[in-house]
Write an enzyme that holds these catalytic residues in place. Structure first.
Site, PDB file in Angstrom:
ATOM      1  N   MET A 197      48.388  76.428 -12.716  1.00  0.00           N
ATOM      2  CA  MET A 197      47.134  77.133 -12.969  1.00  0.00           C
ATOM      3  C   MET A 197      47.367  78.562 -13.462  1.00  0.00           C
ATOM      4  SD  MET A 197      45.041  75.685  -9.646  1.00  0.00           S
ATOM      5  CE  MET A 197      43.494  76.505 -10.043  1.00  0.00           C
ATOM      6  N   HIS A 198      46.284  79.190 -13.916  1.00  0.00           N
ATOM      7  CA  HIS A 198      46.176  80.638 -14.181  1.00  0.00           C
ATOM      8  C   HIS A 198      46.733  81.115 -15.521  1.00  0.00           C
ATOM      9  CE1 HIS A 198      45.135  80.668  -9.993  1.00  0.00           C
ATOM     10  NE2 HIS A 198      46.372  80.425  -9.600  1.00  0.00           N
ATOM     11  N   ASP A 235      46.646  72.035 -10.621  1.00  0.00           N
ATOM     12  CA  ASP A 235      47.574  71.303  -9.763  1.00  0.00           C
ATOM     13  C   ASP A 235      47.134  71.225  -8.306  1.00  0.00           C
ATOM     14  OD1 ASP A 235      48.084  74.002  -9.232  1.00  0.00           O
ATOM     15  OD2 ASP A 235      50.202  73.907  -9.768  1.00  0.00           O
TER      16      ASP A 235
END
Length: 494
Positions: free
Chosen positions: A81-82, A241
């Site tokens: 992520m991110h 995830d």
């Protein structure tokens, strides 16, 4: 028989799974790629490395399963992520992907906190500022690479970029968009207020009005030739995830929770409301089921810390032998304490400058004490995160433990004793990849909902790891010392 594929894009490698309708893994492939650190605090990856790894891992999975590609009905994604993948108007990559563990954007963090402040962050996006989140990476590029920033026409998350390479379609969904710091998780939309305050062009953000278990597009001819899959095969959106791992563990609704011992560590608690910590020490993100959220305490150094210890201190990668040695040490490691903040910390400190330390070393200690102290330090970190989540009064009737570190019987028992609660173990393997495959099953109509799919597929070991009450006192004392050690060392972190 119908089969489904789950792609799990991790920090160090990509796994492709082929599962049947019951979730049984019929084939798998795994390929690694480098994490690039061009200078201290940076963390970058080449999205083309992800693509190559995906194509090779899919080929490996097909070869190991011997399943004809035409029998794979749909593919779904789970992804780190991110991060930020920046594309130009021709949808070409502009620069290396800045990923979640990047720490360069300290100036941008201060800017957002000064310009917006904690109360409005809570109101607008329900999350704290942290370097490595997509919004901060965009601001860093604007400040430091304006020639690149000015050419950005699409800002994608890592797994959304990979899905684009397969389908040619650009899009996003709430579970992953939640981690950009530009998404209003409460109202499930891009935060117009924050985007305006940061002066980011909303046109570069993808359409996010989708669900993980909806079809995003179909495999192009070029992608079919590169992967060995069938042209026209539907591809589901998938998710971040953490929610995909929760799906793979069957954790969809309030009452269930998980603790993960992966590269990083997480305490994950689903919620029926978008509640958030007013001090923003946790993350509140959208979960995969509609009208469901989760509160997550995230720690940056779990297996990362233990692997660092094995490779750089012991120079011994025999995990099983060292695990056995750690089992011979009494709880509390005979006074030895480890702060595992090798790459800073999120929950509860949100401090990228925090650093690791062994405290209390003496001539009486050796490698087995240090190994156990590292395991205990990670468990105490996760306890620190759990305590913040508990302040929000979310129900936790069952806690599931997963991740690579959970293979260690010693570590599982330490965690159970520190948490003072039983820990259930899923029989399902590769939960994030399985969660991605489950989104594909629902998208293709194999199951009518995520809930129905998880009810049919997910199974747990019959007996949980039971906590040992005889160890509670020792670990309560360790926890008090652990928190005190952070406070007292804070001036030394810089």
């Amino acid at each position: 028989m119908a089969y489904y594929m789950g792609i799990d894009l991790g920090t160090t490698g990509l796994k492709a799974l082929i599962v049947d309708v019951n979730g049984k893994i019929s084939g798998s492939g795994y390929r690694e790629y480098p994490l690039n650190v061009p200078q201290a605090g940076y963390a970058e990856q080449n999205p083309e490395d992800w693509y190559r790894a995906m194509c090779l891992a899919i080929g490996d999975a097909l070869a190991s399963s011997k399943i004809p590609p035409r029998e794979i009905r749909c593919l779904g994604f789970s992804g780190q992520m991110h991060g930020l993948v920046a594309l130009d108007a021709q949808k070409h990559i502009l620069c290396p992907a800045i990923i979640h563990c990047d720490g360069r954007a300290s100036r941008e963090k201060r800017e957002i906190l000064e310009r917006v402040g904690i109360p409005r962050l809570g109101e607008w996006v329900q999350n704290q500022v942290h370097s490595g989140f997509q919004a901060l990476s965009l601001l860093w590029l604007r400040h430091n690479r304006p020639e690149i920033y000015g050419r950005i026409r699409h800002a994608l998350l890592p797994k959304d970029y990979l899905r684009f390479t397969l389908t040619g379609e650009i899009g996003a969904e709430p579970t992953d968009a939640s981690g950009t710091l530009m998404y209003d998780c409460k109202n499930r939309r891009w935060s117009e207020e924050l985007i305006r305050a940061l002066e980011i062009d909303p046109a570069i953000l993808p359409d996010c009005n989708h669900l993980p278990h909806q079809i995003a597009g179909r495999l192009t001819r070029e992608a079919a030739e590169a992967t060995g899959l069938s042209e026209g095969m539907p591809v589901a959106y998938g998710g971040g995830d953490q929610p995909m791992q929760a799906v793979g563990n069957g954790l969809l609704f309030p009452g269930s929770a998980s603790v993960t011992l992966g590269t990083s560590g997480q305490v994950f608690v689903p919620s029926s409301e978008p509640v958030y910590d007013p001090l923003l020490r946790t993350h509140t993100f959208c979960h995969a089921p509609e009208k469901t959220w989760y509160v997550m305490g995230a720690v940056l150094n779990a297996c990362l810390a233990f692997n660092w210890f094995l490779e750089n201190v012991l120079r011994d990668r025999d995990f099983a032998a060292i695990d056995q040695e750690a089992q011979t040490v009494s709880p509390g490691s005979e006074g030895l304490l480890f702060l595992p903040y090798l790459t800073g910390e999120r929950t509860p400190h949100m401090n990228e400058h925090a650093r690791a330390a062994f405290i209390g070393l003496s001539l009486a200690h050796d490698r087995k004490h240090m190994a156990r102290a590292v395991m205990e330090g990670v468990a105490l970190c996760l306890k620190d995160a759990l305590e913040v989540v508990r302040e929000l009064h979310l129900p936790i009737d069952r806690m599931v433990v997963s991740g690579g570190g959970a293979k260690s019987r010693v570590w599982r028992q330490i965690l159970s004793d520190v948490f003072e609660m039983p820990l259930y173990i899923s029989r399902m393997k590769e939960q994030a990849g399985l969660g991605a495959a489950i989104t594909a099953q629902v998208a293709a109509g194999e199951y009518s909902s995520l809930e129905e799919a998880c009810r049919a597929i997910v199974r747990y070991e019959p007996e949980p790891v039971e906590p040992n009450p005889g160890n509670f006192s020792a670990y309560r004392s360790c926890f008090d010392r652990f928190r005190l050690a952070y406070r007292q060392n804070l001036p030394l972190f810089g």
